[in-house]
Design a protein around this motif. Structure first.
Motif, PDB file in Angstrom:
ATOM      1  N   LEU A 129       0.841  -1.191   0.000  1.00  0.00           N
ATOM      2  CA  LEU A 129       0.000   0.000   0.000  1.00  0.00           C
ATOM      3  C   LEU A 129       0.874   1.237   0.000  1.00  0.00           C
ATOM      4  CD1 LEU A 129      -2.531  -1.094   2.757  1.00  0.00           C
ATOM      5  CD2 LEU A 129      -2.933  -1.086   0.293  1.00  0.00           C
ATOM      6  N   GLU A 130       0.367   2.304  -0.582  1.00  0.00           N
ATOM      7  CA  GLU A 130       1.054   3.593  -0.582  1.00  0.00           C
ATOM      8  C   GLU A 130       0.130   4.634   0.004  1.00  0.00           C
ATOM      9  OE1 GLU A 130       2.424   4.635  -4.459  1.00  0.00           O
ATOM     10  OE2 GLU A 130       3.459   2.734  -4.742  1.00  0.00           O
ATOM     11  N   LYS A 131       0.675   5.569   0.749  1.00  0.00           N
ATOM     12  CA  LYS A 131      -0.139   6.638   1.312  1.00  0.00           C
ATOM     13  C   LYS A 131      -0.347   7.709   0.254  1.00  0.00           C
ATOM     14  CE  LYS A 131      -0.519   9.696   5.264  1.00  0.00           C
ATOM     15  NZ  LYS A 131       0.118  10.165   6.490  1.00  0.00           N
ATOM     16  N   ARG A 132      -1.595   8.056  -0.001  1.00  0.00           N
ATOM     17  CA  ARG A 132      -1.916   9.096  -0.974  1.00  0.00           C
ATOM     18  C   ARG A 132      -1.768  10.442  -0.267  1.00  0.00           C
ATOM     19  NH1 ARG A 132      -7.337   8.171  -4.220  1.00  0.00           N
ATOM     20  NH2 ARG A 132      -8.265   8.641  -2.211  1.00  0.00           N
ATOM     21  N   PRO A 133      -0.887  11.310  -0.736  1.00  0.00           N
ATOM     22  CA  PRO A 133      -0.605  12.564  -0.028  1.00  0.00           C
ATOM     23  C   PRO A 133      -1.770  13.548   0.014  1.00  0.00           C
ATOM     24  CG  PRO A 133       0.647  12.446  -2.073  1.00  0.00           C
ATOM     25  CD  PRO A 133      -0.071  11.146  -1.921  1.00  0.00           C
ATOM     26  N   THR A 134      -2.688  13.469  -0.933  1.00  0.00           N
ATOM     27  CA  THR A 134      -3.769  14.455  -0.969  1.00  0.00           C
ATOM     28  C   THR A 134      -4.769  14.303   0.163  1.00  0.00           C
ATOM     29  OG1 THR A 134      -5.002  13.041  -2.489  1.00  0.00           O
ATOM     30  CG2 THR A 134      -3.643  14.779  -3.466  1.00  0.00           C
ATOM     31  N   ASP A 135      -5.043  13.054   0.571  1.00  0.00           N
ATOM     32  CA  ASP A 135      -6.053  12.846   1.616  1.00  0.00           C
ATOM     33  C   ASP A 135      -5.673  11.798   2.654  1.00  0.00           C
ATOM     34  OD1 ASP A 135      -6.300  10.566   0.096  1.00  0.00           O
ATOM     35  OD2 ASP A 135      -8.272  11.053  -0.670  1.00  0.00           O
ATOM     36  N   GLY A 136      -4.508  11.170   2.519  1.00  0.00           N
ATOM     37  CA  GLY A 136      -4.052  10.202   3.511  1.00  0.00           C
ATOM     38  C   GLY A 136      -4.585   8.798   3.327  1.00  0.00           C
ATOM     39  N   PHE A 137      -5.386   8.558   2.290  1.00  0.00           N
ATOM     40  CA  PHE A 137      -5.870   7.204   2.042  1.00  0.00           C
ATOM     41  C   PHE A 137      -4.695   6.282   1.737  1.00  0.00           C
ATOM     42  CE2 PHE A 137      -9.861   9.071   2.101  1.00  0.00           C
ATOM     43  CZ  PHE A 137     -10.889   8.212   1.729  1.00  0.00           C
ATOM     44  N   LEU A 138      -4.854   5.003   2.040  1.00  0.00           N
ATOM     45  CA  LEU A 138      -3.858   4.002   1.683  1.00  0.00           C
ATOM     46  C   LEU A 138      -4.322   3.335   0.394  1.00  0.00           C
ATOM     47  CD1 LEU A 138      -3.189   2.446   5.178  1.00  0.00           C
ATOM     48  CD2 LEU A 138      -1.849   4.166   3.975  1.00  0.00           C
ATOM     49  N   VAL A 139      -3.475   3.369  -0.625  1.00  0.00           N
ATOM     50  CA  VAL A 139      -3.871   2.944  -1.968  1.00  0.00           C
ATOM     51  C   VAL A 139      -3.161   1.663  -2.368  1.00  0.00           C
ATOM     52  CG1 VAL A 139      -3.859   3.601  -4.405  1.00  0.00           C
ATOM     53  CG2 VAL A 139      -4.310   5.323  -2.649  1.00  0.00           C
ATOM     54  N   CYS A 140      -3.952   0.719  -2.888  1.00  0.00           N
ATOM     55  CA  CYS A 140      -3.416  -0.483  -3.523  1.00  0.00           C
ATOM     56  C   CYS A 140      -3.510  -0.250  -5.024  1.00  0.00           C
ATOM     57  CB  CYS A 140      -4.227  -1.713  -3.120  1.00  0.00           C
ATOM     58  SG  CYS A 140      -3.722  -3.200  -4.020  1.00  0.00           S
ATOM     59  N   LYS A 141      -2.368  -0.134  -5.666  1.00  0.00           N
ATOM     60  CA  LYS A 141      -2.373   0.140  -7.108  1.00  0.00           C
ATOM     61  C   LYS A 141      -2.821  -1.070  -7.917  1.00  0.00           C
ATOM     62  CE  LYS A 141       0.849   3.921  -7.276  1.00  0.00           C
ATOM     63  NZ  LYS A 141       2.019   4.495  -7.941  1.00  0.00           N
ATOM     64  N   ALA A 142      -2.543  -2.278  -7.421  1.00  0.00           N
ATOM     65  CA  ALA A 142      -2.919  -3.483  -8.156  1.00  0.00           C
ATOM     66  C   ALA A 142      -4.441  -3.621  -8.256  1.00  0.00           C
ATOM     67  CB  ALA A 142      -2.315  -4.712  -7.485  1.00  0.00           C
ATOM     68  N   ASP A 143      -5.133  -3.379  -7.157  1.00  0.00           N
ATOM     69  CA  ASP A 143      -6.596  -3.509  -7.147  1.00  0.00           C
ATOM     70  C   ASP A 143      -7.312  -2.189  -7.396  1.00  0.00           C
ATOM     71  OD1 ASP A 143      -6.650  -6.287  -6.577  1.00  0.00           O
ATOM     72  OD2 ASP A 143      -6.197  -5.845  -4.481  1.00  0.00           O
ATOM     73  N   ARG A 144      -6.560  -1.106  -7.470  1.00  0.00           N
ATOM     74  CA  ARG A 144      -7.108   0.243  -7.661  1.00  0.00           C
ATOM     75  C   ARG A 144      -8.157   0.576  -6.598  1.00  0.00           C
ATOM     76  NH1 ARG A 144      -8.327  -0.237 -13.825  1.00  0.00           N
ATOM     77  NH2 ARG A 144      -6.457  -1.331 -14.365  1.00  0.00           N
ATOM     78  N   LEU A 145      -7.770   0.335  -5.324  1.00  0.00           N
ATOM     79  CA  LEU A 145      -8.632   0.639  -4.187  1.00  0.00           C
ATOM     80  C   LEU A 145      -7.912   1.572  -3.226  1.00  0.00           C
ATOM     81  CD1 LEU A 145     -10.095  -2.883  -3.341  1.00  0.00           C
ATOM     82  CD2 LEU A 145     -11.277  -0.977  -4.435  1.00  0.00           C
ATOM     83  N   ALA A 146      -8.675   2.475  -2.621  1.00  0.00           N
ATOM     84  CA  ALA A 146      -8.126   3.400  -1.624  1.00  0.00           C
ATOM     85  C   ALA A 146      -8.845   3.143  -0.301  1.00  0.00           C
ATOM     86  CB  ALA A 146      -8.326   4.841  -2.063  1.00  0.00           C
ATOM     87  N   PHE A 147      -8.060   2.806   0.713  1.00  0.00           N
ATOM     88  CA  PHE A 147      -8.603   2.508   2.031  1.00  0.00           C
ATOM     89  C   PHE A 147      -8.498   3.752   2.906  1.00  0.00           C
ATOM     90  CE2 PHE A 147      -7.171  -1.423   0.167  1.00  0.00           C
ATOM     91  CZ  PHE A 147      -8.246  -2.268   0.392  1.00  0.00           C
ATOM     92  N   PRO A 148      -9.594   4.136   3.569  1.00  0.00           N
ATOM     93  CA  PRO A 148      -9.584   5.351   4.375  1.00  0.00           C
ATOM     94  C   PRO A 148      -8.808   5.171   5.675  1.00  0.00           C
ATOM     95  CG  PRO A 148     -11.688   4.244   4.609  1.00  0.00           C
ATOM     96  CD  PRO A 148     -10.910   3.475   3.582  1.00  0.00           C
ATOM     97  N   VAL A 149      -8.347   6.298   6.209  1.00  0.00           N
ATOM     98  CA  VAL A 149      -7.726   6.326   7.527  1.00  0.00           C
ATOM     99  C   VAL A 149      -8.573   7.269   8.363  1.00  0.00           C
ATOM    100  CG1 VAL A 149      -5.658   6.892   8.848  1.00  0.00           C
ATOM    101  CG2 VAL A 149      -5.444   5.913   6.556  1.00  0.00           C
ATOM    102  N   ARG A 150      -9.180   6.742   9.420  1.00  0.00           N
ATOM    103  CA  ARG A 150     -10.066   7.532  10.267  1.00  0.00           C
ATOM    104  C   ARG A 150      -9.474   7.641  11.666  1.00  0.00           C
ATOM    105  NH1 ARG A 150     -14.693   4.103   7.913  1.00  0.00           N
ATOM    106  NH2 ARG A 150     -15.107   5.202   5.967  1.00  0.00           N
ATOM    107  N   ASP A 151      -9.265   8.854  12.109  1.00  0.00           N
ATOM    108  CA  ASP A 151      -8.670   9.116  13.429  1.00  0.00           C
ATOM    109  C   ASP A 151      -7.346   8.390  13.597  1.00  0.00           C
ATOM    110  OD1 ASP A 151     -10.807  10.753  14.207  1.00  0.00           O
ATOM    111  OD2 ASP A 151     -11.970   9.004  14.825  1.00  0.00           O
TER     112      ASP A 151
END
Length: 58
Positions: free
Chosen positions: A18-40
């Motif tokens: 996973l990579e951290k997306r700098p714009t909103d902090g989501f964790l992104v899986c490039k293989a599946d093209r999914l962004a997982f949220p980070v809450r608190d």
């Protein structure tokens, strides 16, 4: 979020990195093209809570 934590987390779907997306902090899986949220500061690693990623966002 701590970078060491990001290093050990993997995508729950494909177990890929996973990579951290700098714009909103989501964790992104490039293989599946999914962004997982980070809450608190806690990553929500549920596939049904993930958002699809456009190719222009990655």
């Amino acid at each position: 979020m701590d970078s060491q934590l990001i290093d050990i987390l993997v995508c729950p779907l494909c177990k890929g990195p996973l990579e951290k997306r700098p714009t909103d902090g989501f964790l992104v899986c490039k293989a599946d093209r999914l962004a997982f949220p980070v809450r608190d500061g806690i990553p929500v690693m549920l596939v049904d809570q993930a958002e699809p990623v456009n190719t222009s966002e990655s």
